[in-house]
Design an enzyme around this catalytic site. Structure first.
Site, PDB file in Angstrom:
ATOM      1  N   LYS A 161     -58.233  20.012  -5.915  1.00 58.48           N
ATOM      2  CA  LYS A 161     -59.653  19.666  -5.929  1.00 58.48           C
ATOM      3  C   LYS A 161     -59.989  18.740  -4.765  1.00 58.48           C
ATOM      4  O   LYS A 161     -59.232  17.820  -4.470  1.00 58.48           O
ATOM      5  CB  LYS A 161     -60.021  19.004  -7.258  1.00 58.48           C
ATOM      6  CG  LYS A 161     -59.757  19.888  -8.467  1.00 58.48           C
ATOM      7  CD  LYS A 161     -60.082  19.195  -9.765  1.00 58.48           C
ATOM      8  CE  LYS A 161     -59.171  18.004 -10.012  1.00 58.48           C
ATOM      9  NZ  LYS A 161     -59.381  17.388 -11.332  1.00 58.48           N
ATOM     10  N   THR A 194     -69.869  10.158 -11.454  1.00 55.52           N
ATOM     11  CA  THR A 194     -68.794  11.144 -11.376  1.00 55.52           C
ATOM     12  C   THR A 194     -67.724  10.949 -12.449  1.00 55.52           C
ATOM     13  O   THR A 194     -66.658  11.567 -12.385  1.00 55.52           O
ATOM     14  CB  THR A 194     -68.121  11.069  -9.993  1.00 55.52           C
ATOM     15  OG1 THR A 194     -67.646   9.718  -9.775  1.00 55.52           O
ATOM     16  CG2 THR A 194     -69.102  11.425  -8.881  1.00 55.52           C
ATOM     17  N   GLY A 196     -65.514  11.500 -15.342  1.00 56.46           N
ATOM     18  CA  GLY A 196     -65.170  12.648 -16.176  1.00 56.46           C
ATOM     19  C   GLY A 196     -65.265  13.996 -15.492  1.00 56.46           C
ATOM     20  O   GLY A 196     -65.204  15.029 -16.172  1.00 56.46           O
ATOM     21  N   THR A 197     -65.393  14.021 -14.175  1.00 55.39           N
ATOM     22  CA  THR A 197     -65.509  15.317 -13.491  1.00 55.39           C
ATOM     23  C   THR A 197     -64.248  16.162 -13.681  1.00 55.39           C
ATOM     24  O   THR A 197     -64.331  17.369 -13.920  1.00 55.39           O
ATOM     25  CB  THR A 197     -65.773  15.125 -11.981  1.00 55.39           C
ATOM     26  OG1 THR A 197     -64.854  14.157 -11.466  1.00 55.39           O
ATOM     27  CG2 THR A 197     -67.183  14.658 -11.725  1.00 55.39           C
ATOM     28  N   GLY A 198     -63.073  15.533 -13.569  1.00 53.71           N
ATOM     29  CA  GLY A 198     -61.836  16.289 -13.724  1.00 53.71           C
ATOM     30  C   GLY A 198     -61.651  16.819 -15.130  1.00 53.71           C
ATOM     31  O   GLY A 198     -61.225  17.970 -15.321  1.00 53.71           O
ATOM     32  N   CYS A 199     -61.968  16.006 -16.119  1.00 51.66           N
ATOM     33  CA  CYS A 199     -61.875  16.440 -17.520  1.00 51.66           C
ATOM     34  C   CYS A 199     -62.817  17.605 -17.778  1.00 51.66           C
ATOM     35  O   CYS A 199     -62.458  18.598 -18.425  1.00 51.66           O
ATOM     36  CB  CYS A 199     -62.232  15.282 -18.448  1.00 51.66           C
ATOM     37  SG  CYS A 199     -61.279  13.779 -18.207  1.00 51.66           S
TER      38      CYS A 199
END
Length: 249
Positions: A161, A194, A196-199
């Site tokens: 990412k 931003t 929690g974007t990965g979750c």
């Protein structure tokens, strides 16, 4: 009536609701899935940082997974924060041979910069990357895992990412053993919201794959959902605020 896909999130709890289990549940439900959870750790955190973490016992994490799998069943799994090496290994034990898509977000550091995995836990990620259909490291996580060379040597599928990289364009790169790399680019959305974007991204991929989408299609749809959630963030908090999970996919 359409039966929703059964998505199991194995991750930590975020008291502020922006990341972890809470973000996963919101994402799964908004995208048409049925959300189940195996909580690995409880955190006290908000948009400014993490103030305390208590990991659950590996036995309790295993019991939660067993309870979901044995009764309701599972169509896809998302793995997030694990909390300890023992939990990482018990999760791998439970998922090996399950036969459903598994998306592993190798959570090491929160958006606010708090460390959420020690060196021993990161070492235990090796098994989970092998079990996973896809691993989703961000820039610092990929570096901690040894970069593209080390990931290629592991012969696992991963998406690197680019949200944490510099520049006006964000690039996400999908690399799979024996296949040509794929990449997606889009203009960077300038925002401090931003958290929690990965979750959200990993649980969205799991949900779309649980619905029957192929890996590439699931990634495209998940990227669209995350970008919409970034653009519709509610503006909460004084630090890295949460996404607008209320946006429908």
């Amino acid at each position: 009536m359409i039966t929703p896909p059964r998505i199991l999130s194995i991750a930590g709890s975020d008291s502020s609701g922006g990341a972890g289990i809470q973000a996963d549940i919101k994402t799964i439900v908004m995208l048409g899935g049925y959300a189940m959870t195996a909580i690995t750790a409880i955190t006290a955190q908000n948009t400014c940082g993490v103030t305390d973490v208590v990991a659950l016992s590996p036995e309790m994490v295993a019991a939660q997974i067993d309870a979901c799998v044995s009764d309701i069943g599972v169509d896809a799994v998302k793995i997030g924060m694990l909390g300890s090496p023992a939990i990482a290994h018990v999760v791998a034990d439970r998922l090996e041979g399950l036969g459903v898509p598994v998306v592993f977000d190798p959570v090491m550091i929160s958006t606010s910069g708090s460390v959420l995995a020690d060196a021993a836990t990161i070492e235990a990620f090796e098994r989970l990357m092998t079990v996973a259909t896809l691993t989703t490291p961000n820039v610092p996580e990929l570096a901690a895992l040894g970069g593209d060379v080390a990931m290629a040597a592991r012969r696992v599928a991963y998406i690197a990412k680019g949200g944490d990289a510099e520049g006006p364009i964000v690039e996400d790169r999908l690399l799979r053993p024996g296949e040509l790399p794929l990449s997606w680019t889009a203009p960077r959305i300038e925002t401090r919201h931003t958290h929690g974007t990965g979750c959200t991204f990993s649980s969205a991929i799991a949900t779309f794959m649980g619905q029957g989408a192929g890996l590439e299609a699931a990634i495209v749809s998940a990227r669209d959902y995350v970008r919409s959630a970034l653009l519709n963030a509610p503006g909460f908090g004084e630090g890295h605020g949460p996404l607008g999970h209320h946006v429908r996919g």
